[in-house]
Write a protein that holds these residues in place. Structure first.
Motif, mmCIF file in Angstrom:
data_model
loop_
_atom_site.group_PDB
_atom_site.id
_atom_site.type_symbol
_atom_site.label_atom_id
_atom_site.label_comp_id
_atom_site.label_asym_id
_atom_site.label_seq_id
_atom_site.Cartn_x
_atom_site.Cartn_y
_atom_site.Cartn_z
ATOM 1 N N ALA A 420 0.819 -1.209 0.000
ATOM 2 C CA ALA A 420 0.000 0.000 0.000
ATOM 3 C C ALA A 420 0.856 1.263 0.000
ATOM 4 O O ALA A 420 0.562 2.213 0.704
ATOM 5 C CB ALA A 420 -0.964 -0.007 1.183
ATOM 6 N N THR A 421 1.936 1.250 -0.744
ATOM 7 C CA THR A 421 2.694 2.488 -0.897
ATOM 8 C C THR A 421 3.010 2.693 -2.366
ATOM 9 O O THR A 421 3.042 1.755 -3.138
ATOM 10 C CB THR A 421 4.030 2.459 -0.134
ATOM 11 O OG1 THR A 421 4.740 1.296 -0.535
ATOM 12 C CG2 THR A 421 3.826 2.449 1.361
ATOM 13 N N ARG A 422 3.240 3.934 -2.710
ATOM 14 C CA ARG A 422 3.596 4.256 -4.084
ATOM 15 C C ARG A 422 5.018 4.777 -4.095
ATOM 16 O O ARG A 422 5.384 5.613 -3.282
ATOM 17 C CB ARG A 422 2.650 5.329 -4.610
ATOM 18 C CG ARG A 422 2.989 5.754 -5.991
ATOM 19 C CD ARG A 422 2.171 6.935 -6.459
ATOM 20 N NE ARG A 422 2.793 7.403 -7.671
ATOM 21 C CZ ARG A 422 3.731 8.324 -7.710
ATOM 22 N NH1 ARG A 422 4.126 8.920 -6.626
ATOM 23 N NH2 ARG A 422 4.281 8.669 -8.857
ATOM 24 N N GLU A 423 5.794 4.228 -5.009
ATOM 25 C CA GLU A 423 7.183 4.662 -5.098
ATOM 26 C C GLU A 423 7.269 5.814 -6.094
ATOM 27 O O GLU A 423 6.790 5.692 -7.213
ATOM 28 C CB GLU A 423 8.025 3.484 -5.589
ATOM 29 C CG GLU A 423 9.461 3.563 -5.155
ATOM 30 C CD GLU A 423 10.203 2.323 -5.592
ATOM 31 O OE1 GLU A 423 10.785 2.358 -6.667
ATOM 32 O OE2 GLU A 423 10.164 1.319 -4.855
ATOM 33 N N PRO A 424 7.865 6.938 -5.696
ATOM 34 C CA PRO A 424 7.935 8.048 -6.648
ATOM 35 C C PRO A 424 8.807 7.697 -7.855
ATOM 36 O O PRO A 424 9.744 6.908 -7.754
ATOM 37 C CB PRO A 424 8.538 9.192 -5.837
ATOM 38 C CG PRO A 424 9.050 8.611 -4.597
ATOM 39 C CD PRO A 424 8.426 7.284 -4.395
ATOM 40 N N VAL A 434 5.226 7.056 -0.978
ATOM 41 C CA VAL A 434 4.015 7.823 -0.710
ATOM 42 C C VAL A 434 2.946 6.860 -0.218
ATOM 43 O O VAL A 434 2.703 5.831 -0.851
ATOM 44 C CB VAL A 434 3.545 8.524 -1.998
ATOM 45 C CG1 VAL A 434 2.242 9.248 -1.754
ATOM 46 C CG2 VAL A 434 4.600 9.483 -2.498
ATOM 47 N N SER A 435 2.331 7.182 0.913
ATOM 48 C CA SER A 435 1.278 6.315 1.426
ATOM 49 C C SER A 435 0.103 6.278 0.457
ATOM 50 O O SER A 435 -0.270 7.290 -0.121
ATOM 51 C CB SER A 435 0.811 6.844 2.778
ATOM 52 O OG SER A 435 -0.458 6.336 3.066
ATOM 53 N N ALA A 436 -0.458 5.076 0.307
ATOM 54 C CA ALA A 436 -1.541 4.914 -0.673
ATOM 55 C C ALA A 436 -2.777 5.724 -0.305
ATOM 56 O O ALA A 436 -3.613 5.986 -1.152
ATOM 57 C CB ALA A 436 -1.906 3.439 -0.797
ATOM 58 N N ASP A 437 -2.894 6.124 0.952
ATOM 59 C CA ASP A 437 -4.065 6.912 1.350
ATOM 60 C C ASP A 437 -4.160 8.203 0.544
ATOM 61 O O ASP A 437 -5.221 8.744 0.336
ATOM 62 C CB ASP A 437 -3.986 7.264 2.844
ATOM 63 C CG ASP A 437 -4.008 6.019 3.686
ATOM 64 O OD1 ASP A 437 -4.525 4.997 3.193
ATOM 65 O OD2 ASP A 437 -3.501 6.061 4.813
ATOM 66 N N MET A 438 -2.983 8.694 0.129
ATOM 67 C CA MET A 438 -2.970 9.969 -0.585
ATOM 68 C C MET A 438 -3.139 9.791 -2.081
ATOM 69 O O MET A 438 -3.440 10.728 -2.797
ATOM 70 C CB MET A 438 -1.658 10.683 -0.306
ATOM 71 C CG MET A 438 -1.706 11.491 0.945
ATOM 72 S SD MET A 438 -0.109 12.192 1.218
ATOM 73 C CE MET A 438 0.436 11.257 2.590
ATOM 74 N N ASP B 161 8.366 14.986 -0.925
ATOM 75 C CA ASP B 161 7.157 14.633 -0.176
ATOM 76 C C ASP B 161 5.944 14.659 -1.107
ATOM 77 O O ASP B 161 5.952 15.344 -2.125
ATOM 78 C CB ASP B 161 6.929 15.635 0.961
ATOM 79 C CG ASP B 161 7.922 15.419 2.090
ATOM 80 O OD1 ASP B 161 8.252 14.256 2.356
ATOM 81 O OD2 ASP B 161 8.373 16.416 2.678
ATOM 82 N N ALA B 162 4.922 13.927 -0.709
ATOM 83 C CA ALA B 162 3.682 13.932 -1.495
ATOM 84 C C ALA B 162 3.073 15.329 -1.446
ATOM 85 O O ALA B 162 3.081 15.990 -0.411
ATOM 86 C CB ALA B 162 2.716 12.905 -0.939
ATOM 87 N N ALA B 163 2.520 15.755 -2.593
ATOM 88 C CA ALA B 163 1.949 17.102 -2.667
ATOM 89 C C ALA B 163 0.785 17.263 -1.694
ATOM 90 O O ALA B 163 0.581 18.341 -1.144
ATOM 91 C CB ALA B 163 1.501 17.397 -4.090
#
Lengths: 445, 287
Positions: A420-424, A434-438, B161-163
Motif C-alpha cells: 500500500a505504498t507508491r514509489e515516486p 508515498v502512502s496509498a491513502d494519498m 514529499d507527497a503534494a
C-alpha cells in the motif's frame, strides 16, 4: 442492541468487567426476548388442529451461543482503540508488519527472481509444479499488463481478457492460415492486441467511473461472442486445435534426429519443452516488468499517473489526455497479446471458453489485491490466488467461497492491497514512499 | 522585455449563455504584456465563467479571444482544445480549488508540467526506453527548472514529499510554480489568495511580482482579496452580472462610483442614490 454495541466499543482498550457484564446481560435479555418467542414455542399440525411444542432447551443454547459470540467479539475485535485506525489489526502489529516489509523488501525481489530462475531445476520440481509455475507466471504477466491500465492510468478495465483472446487467436489463426512460426506471430499478436486496445480506447475516452467499467466489460464479452459465433473463421465453440508448439529458435522439441535433445546431446525427455515454456513466459513477464518500470520513469508513465490523479489538471498543463489514455490501453493490451499467443502455443488448443469474464475478474483481483500500481504486489497476489486455487482444488465447490471470504478479509485488513505504498518515479534527494491513502485511484473506483 | 504596452490577450465581444442564463454579456478586454491584470467583481459576476472560456473549459457562445505570443504568432483560443491552449498558445492556469496531483511528490508535479518538451526529447517514449543522451539532458534540464521554482517557493526541502502532505499555503504556491513550469506567456490565476492568511498572501504577492519581473509572463487574476488586487495589479477590470462596469488602474477603479455601488458596498444612506444608478446602468446595458 445498537446502544449496547456503542458501550461495547467505548470500553476501549482496558478490560472493564462490569461494562462487559452489563453488555452481556443486555444481550441475554434481548436474546431471550427474541428467541424465547420464536424458538422456545413451536406449533405443529396435529390431528384435529395445532399442538404446542415447548423447546426451552434449544432456545437456551441459541441464547448462550449469542452471548458467548458477543463475549468473544468484545474481548477481541471490539477492543481496538476508538477512533483513528479503521482496520482491525492492532497498531503494534501493523508497525511491525511495515517494518518487516521494509527490511525484507530490499532482499525480497532478488530472492524471488533467483527462485524463479532456478525453480525448474530444483529436486522437488515435477511436471505438475512446472505447469503450475507457468500458469502463475502467465497471470503475473497479465497482472503487470493490466497494472498499466488500472494501476497507473487509473482506468478500470473489466474486459482485459479480450486482448488476451486477441493475442491467442492471432497466433492460432496466423499459424493455421499462413503457417507463420511462433516467433513471427508473437510481435504480430502484440501489435494486433494493441490495435484493438486503441479501438476500445476511442469510445471510452469520454467515459468515467462506472460507465467506463460497463463499456470495457461489454467489449470483453463482444470479442468472446464474436469468436464463438464466427464459425467459418474461428471455429466457433470447437475452437482451434493443432496450434504449432514453439521451437527452440528453429529446433523442434521432438524425439530423434534433429530434435532439441539430439542437438544438445541430451537424452530425450518431454520435460524439456515444459522447461523451455517456463523460461519463455518468465522472460516475457520480465520484459513486461522491465518496460513498465522504465515507462514509469519516462514522461509518458508519469503522465499516466497524473491522469489517475486528476484529469482536468492534466489538461490544464497541456497534456493531451486522449493520446495518454490510448497509449495506456494500447500498452496494456500489447502485453496481454503477448501472453495470449504464449497461452495458445502452450495449450495447443484454444476456444472462446478460455476467455470468459471470470478471467478478467481474476486478473483484476490480482492487481487490486497486490496493491494498485505495485509490481511485486502483483507477483505475491498471483502466487496467492493461482497457487491458492490449486491448494484448494480438493475443496471443489467451496473453493470460490473460501476465496471470496479471503478477499473480503484482505480488503478489510489492507484496503489498499498488500503493497500500500507508491514509489515516486523521480526524486531530488531521498526516495520517500508515498502512502496509498494519498494516492487517487482514478476512474471507476 | 518587449514593449510594455503591447497587448498579450485580447477578448472581443465575449458572450456566454447557459440556456436562458446570460453569464457573460459582450465583454471586451485586453491584458497587456508584462502587466498584472485583475478581474474582479461580486460573487456570481461571471469571473470564473470568463476564465473557463479563456482556458477552453467552456466554448463561448459568441466572441473572439486572441492570444498574441511573443514570437508574433496569434492564436484564436476559442477554437482550440483546452490542452492546446496551454501547449501551443502558452496560456497556463491554476484552479480555485487546488488541483495538484496529491499522491505524487512535489518534484513529480513540476515534472509533469514539463511533459511536452520531455516527450519530444524522449522521441515519443521510444528513445526514452533506450535512454538516449538527448533525453537524459532534457530530463536534467527539467529537474533544474523544477529546482529553480522550488527555491523560489521555498519548498526545496520538501521536494520528495507527497503534494497532498503540504500545508494549504504551500499547495497554492506549488500550483503556481507548476503552471510556470509549462513555460507560459500568460498565467491565469483563479483566486490564488483564497484561504491564505495575511502572511501567506504577502508571500503570494512577492511571488507574483517576481513572475512579472523575471519571467516575461503576463498575469491575469481573479481575486477577492483586495490586498492582493490593489497592491499588485497594474490594470483592473470589474465585472458585475456578466457586464464590464469599469476598466482602469487601481486608483481609477477604486474611485469609480459604479464599482463602489456594485462591489465595494455603499453607506446605508446612499442606497437609494446608488439604486437609481444601478437601474440606469442596467437600462444602458439593455440598450
Amino acid at each position: 442492541m445498537a446502544e449496547a454495541t456503542q458501550t461495547g466499543a467505548a470500553a476501549g482498550g482496558g478490560l472493564d468487567l462490569s461494562e462487559i457484564g452489563k453488555d452481556l446481560a443486555i444481550t441475554a435479555l434481548l436474546g431471550a426476548a427474541l428467541f424465547g418467542s420464536t424458538i422456545a414455542f413451536k406449533t405443529e399440525t396435529a390431528t384435529g388442529g395445532l399442538s404446542l411444542v415447548l423447546r426451552f432447551e434449544s432456545a437456551f443454547f441459541v441464547i448462550a451461543a449469542v452471548v458467548v459470540g458477543r463475549l468473544i467479539l468484545l474481548l477481541t475485535v471490539w477492543r481496538r482503540p476508538t477512533g483513528g485506525d479503521r482496520t482491525f489489526v492492532p497498531q503494534a502489529l501493523q508497525l511491525r508488519y511495515a517494518d518487516f516489509l521494509a527490511k525484507t523488501g530490499k532482499a525480497f525481489v532478488p530472492i524471488v527472481l533467483l527462485f524463479a530462475v532456478v525453480f525448474p531445476f530444483l529436486p522437488f520440481t515435477d511436471r505438475y509444479l512446472l505447469d503450475l509455475g507457468i500458469l502463475i507466471l502467465t497471470y503475473v504477466m497479465l497482472g503487470w499488463g493490466l497494472n498499466i491500465v488500472v494501476g497507473l492510468a487509473g482506468l478500470l478495465d473489466l474486459g482485459y481478457v479480450a486482448f488476451y483472446a486477441v493475442g491467442a487467436y492471432s497466433y492460432a489463426l496466423l499459424a493455421q492460415y499462413f503457417g507463420l512460426s511462433f516467433w513471427i506471430c508473437l510481435p504480430l499478436a502484440g501489435i494486433l492486441a494493441a490495435f484493438w486496445g486503441i479501438i476500445l480506447g476511442f469510445p471510452v475516452l469520454r467515459l468515467r467511473g462506472d460507465y467506463l467499467a460497463i463499456v470495457t466489460l461489454a467489449f470483453g464479452e463482444i470479442i468472446r461472442i464474436v469468436l464463438l459465433n464466427w464459425y467459418n473463421f474461428t471455429g466457433g465453440p470447437d475452437g482451434i486445435s493443432g496450434i504449432p508448439r514453439p521451437s527452440f529458435f528453429g529446433i523442434p522439441f521432438k524425439r530423434g534426429e534433429g530434435g532439441f535433445a539430439d542437438f544438445f546431446g541430451l537424452d530425450y525427455s518431454s520435460i524439456h519443452r515444459i522447461i523451455f515454456l517456463y523460461f519463455l513466459i518468465l522472460i516475457l513477464a520480465l520484459i513486461t516488468n522491465f518496460v513498465t518500470i522504465r515507462l514509469r520513469r519516462l514522461p509518458i508513465g508519469r503522465a499516466w499517473e497524473a491522469l489517475r490523479e486528476d484529469e482536468i489538471a492534466c489538461r490544464s498543463l497541456g497534456l493531451n489526455t486522449t493520446s495518454i489514455k490510448l497509449t495506456a490501453f494500447a500498452t496494456g493490451a500489447m502485453f496481454a497479446g503477448f501472453a495470449g499467443s504464449f497461452f495458445a502455443t502452450r495449450q495447443g488448443f484454444i476456444s472462446p471458453e478460455s476467455f470468459t469474464f471470470i478471467e478478467s475478474a481474476l486478473i483484476l483481483a490480482i492487481v487490486v489485491l497486490g496493491g494498485m500500481g505495485s509490481q511485486i504486489g502483483v507477483v505475491i497476489a498471483s502466487v496467492a490466488m493461482i497457487g491458492g486455487f490449486e491448494i484448494f482444488r480438493e475443496a471443489e465447490q467451496y473453493r470460490m467461497l473460501i476465496f471470496g471470504l479471503a478477499m473480503v478479509m484482505i480488503m478489510i485488513w489492507r484496503p489498499r492491497g498488500l503493497i500500500a505504498t507508491r514509489e515516486p518515479s523521480i526524486f531530488l534527494k531521498e526516495k520517500k514512499a508515498v502512502s496509498a491513502d494519498m494516492v487517487a485511484q482514478g476512474e471507476g473506483h | 522585455m518587449a514593449d510594455k504596452k503591447a497587448p498579450l490577450l485580447t477578448v472581443e465581444h465575449l458572450t456566454m449563455r447557459f440556456g436562458g442564463l446570460l453569464a457573460v454579456n459582450d465583454l471586451s478586454m485586453t491584458a497587456y504584456r508584462g502587466d498584472i491584470t485583475a478581474l474582479i467583481g461580486p460573487n456570481g459576476a461571471g469571473k470564473t465563467t470568463v476564465f473557463n472560456c479563456l482556458t477552453g473549459f467552456y466554448k463561448p457562445t459568441e466572441g473572439r479571444i486572441t492570444m498574441h505570443r511573443n514570437d508574433g504568432e496569434d492564436f484564436l483560443l476559442e477554437r482550440m482544445d483546452d490542452f492546446r491552449i496551454t501547449k501551443n498558445a502558452r496560456f497556463a492556469r491554476t484552479f480555485q480549488n487546488i488541483r495538484l496531483f496529491g499522491g505524487m511528490t512535489v518534484l513529480e508535479n513540476l515534472m509533469i508540467a514539463q511533459h511536452n518538451p520531455l516527450m519530444r526529447a524522449s522521441k515519443q517514449t521510444i528513445g526514452g526506453i533506450f535512454g538516449i543522451a538527448s533525453f537524459k539532458r532534457a530530463e536534467k534540464e527539467a529537474i533544474e527548472r523544477a529546482e529553480y521554482w522550488l527555491e523560489h517557493i521555498n519548498l526545496t526541502q520538501r521536494a520528495d514529499d507527497a503534494a497532498a502532505d503540504l500545508p494549504y499555503g504551500d499547495q497554492r504556491k506549488l500550483e503556481i510554480a507548476r503552471a510556470m513550469c509549462t513555460g507560459p506567456e500568460l498565467l491565469c490565476l483563479d483566486e490564488p489568495a483564497a484561504g491564505l492568511n495575511p502572511a501567506e498572501s504577502e508571500e503570494l504577492n512577492k511571488l507574483l511580482l517576481f513572475v512579472r519581473a523575471e519571467c516575461d509572463t503576463g498575469i491575469l487574476l481573479i481575486e477577492h482579496d483586495m490586498n492582493v488586487v490593489m497592491g499588485i495589479s497594474d490594470h483592473i477590470i470589474v465585472l458585475d452580472y456578466g457586464v464590464k462596469i469599469a476598466d482602469g488602474t487601481a486608483e481609477e477603479v477604486r474611485s469609480d462610483p459604479k464599482v463602489i455601488a456594485a462591489y465595494l458596498g455603499v453607506e446605508d444612506e446612499e442606497v437609494d442614490a446608488v439604486g437609481h444608478e444601478i437601474e440606469e446602468t442596467a437600462a444602458e446595458v439593455r440598450q
